[in-house]
Design a protein around this motif. Structure first.
Motif, short mmCIF file in Angstrom:
data_model
loop_
_atom_site.label_atom_id
_atom_site.label_comp_id
_atom_site.label_asym_id
_atom_site.label_seq_id
_atom_site.Cartn_x
_atom_site.Cartn_y
_atom_site.Cartn_z
N LEU A 28 0.79 -1.20 -0.02
CA LEU A 28 -0.11 -0.09 0.24
C LEU A 28 1.05 1.21 0.06
O LEU A 28 2.03 1.15 0.74
CB LEU A 28 -0.77 0.05 1.27
N ILE A 43 -6.65 -3.45 5.28
CA ILE A 43 -5.72 -4.55 5.70
C ILE A 43 -6.38 -5.76 6.13
O ILE A 43 -5.93 -6.72 6.10
CB ILE A 43 -4.73 -3.74 6.32
N GLN A 44 -7.51 -5.38 7.40
CA GLN A 44 -8.04 -6.40 7.93
C GLN A 44 -8.80 -7.33 6.88
O GLN A 44 -8.83 -8.53 6.93
CB GLN A 44 -8.78 -5.95 9.14
N PHE A 47 -6.20 -8.65 3.80
CA PHE A 47 -5.14 -9.51 3.99
C PHE A 47 -5.19 -10.03 5.47
O PHE A 47 -4.17 -10.76 5.93
CB PHE A 47 -3.73 -8.27 4.22
N LYS A 49 -5.53 -9.51 8.37
CA LYS A 49 -4.50 -9.17 9.61
C LYS A 49 -5.41 -8.65 10.57
O LYS A 49 -6.54 -8.30 10.57
CB LYS A 49 -3.67 -7.88 9.35
N THR A 53 -2.02 -5.51 14.10
CA THR A 53 -1.04 -5.95 12.93
C THR A 53 -1.39 -4.80 11.99
O THR A 53 -0.49 -4.27 11.18
CB THR A 53 -1.11 -7.18 12.37
N ALA A 54 -2.60 -4.73 11.55
CA ALA A 54 -3.10 -3.69 10.55
C ALA A 54 -2.76 -2.61 10.75
O ALA A 54 -2.46 -1.59 10.06
CB ALA A 54 -4.61 -4.23 10.30
N ILE A 57 0.86 -1.91 10.04
CA ILE A 57 1.19 -1.79 8.66
C ILE A 57 0.77 -0.04 8.24
O ILE A 57 1.50 0.52 7.49
CB ILE A 57 0.60 -3.08 7.91
N CYS A 69 1.94 -5.61 2.92
CA CYS A 69 0.72 -6.32 3.26
C CYS A 69 0.83 -7.84 3.39
O CYS A 69 0.07 -8.63 3.99
CB CYS A 69 -0.54 -5.86 2.54
N LYS A 80 -5.59 -9.41 -5.27
CA LYS A 80 -5.81 -8.64 -3.98
C LYS A 80 -5.63 -7.05 -4.38
O LYS A 80 -6.33 -6.14 -3.75
CB LYS A 80 -4.54 -8.89 -3.02
N CYS A 97 -2.67 0.57 -4.26
CA CYS A 97 -1.94 -0.60 -4.00
C CYS A 97 -1.25 -1.28 -5.12
O CYS A 97 -1.75 -1.31 -6.22
CB CYS A 97 -3.21 -1.47 -3.96
#
Length: 102
Positions: A28, A43-44, A47, A49, A53-54, A57, A69, A80, A97
């Motif tokens: 990203l 992100i959650q 990916f 996460k 963690t998200a 990132i 990611c 993705k 992205c």
């Protein structure tokens, strides 16, 4: 492995060496408009996460200009990237992205 043909000739089968598929890092990129909370949610969702963690990132994206990611085979990485871009555009955000070969 050795096999015989009908005429009695012996053939040796060469083991094929398959190289693993190329892998791609999905990244990203920072912008000044996309809300941080939206980036965390992306992100959650895409990916898988957890929130912590998200958030880490997202902070990397904000601080360093980009954040990794995950690493995936080409077709999964490409999918993705497209999903994230489509979601961001529908929400009216310019989030970028991209994927980079590793």
């Amino acid at each position: 492995m050795v096999t015989r043909q009908d005429n009695g000739t012996i053939l040796e089968r060469q083991a094929q060496k398959l190289k693993p598929p190329s892998m791609y890092l999905v990244v990203l990129l920072n912008d000044d408009y996309t809300p941080m909370e939206f980036v965390v949610a992306i992100i959650q969702e895409y990916f898988n996460k957890d929130r912590e963690t998200a958030t880490q990132i997202m902070l990397m994206v904000h601080r360093d200009g980009k954040g990794a990611c995950g690493v995936f085979p080409k077709d999964i990485a490409s999918t993705k990237v497209e999903l994230v871009l489509t979601h961001a555009r529908k929400a009216g955000h310019p989030l970028q992205c991209v994927m980079e070969e590793v």
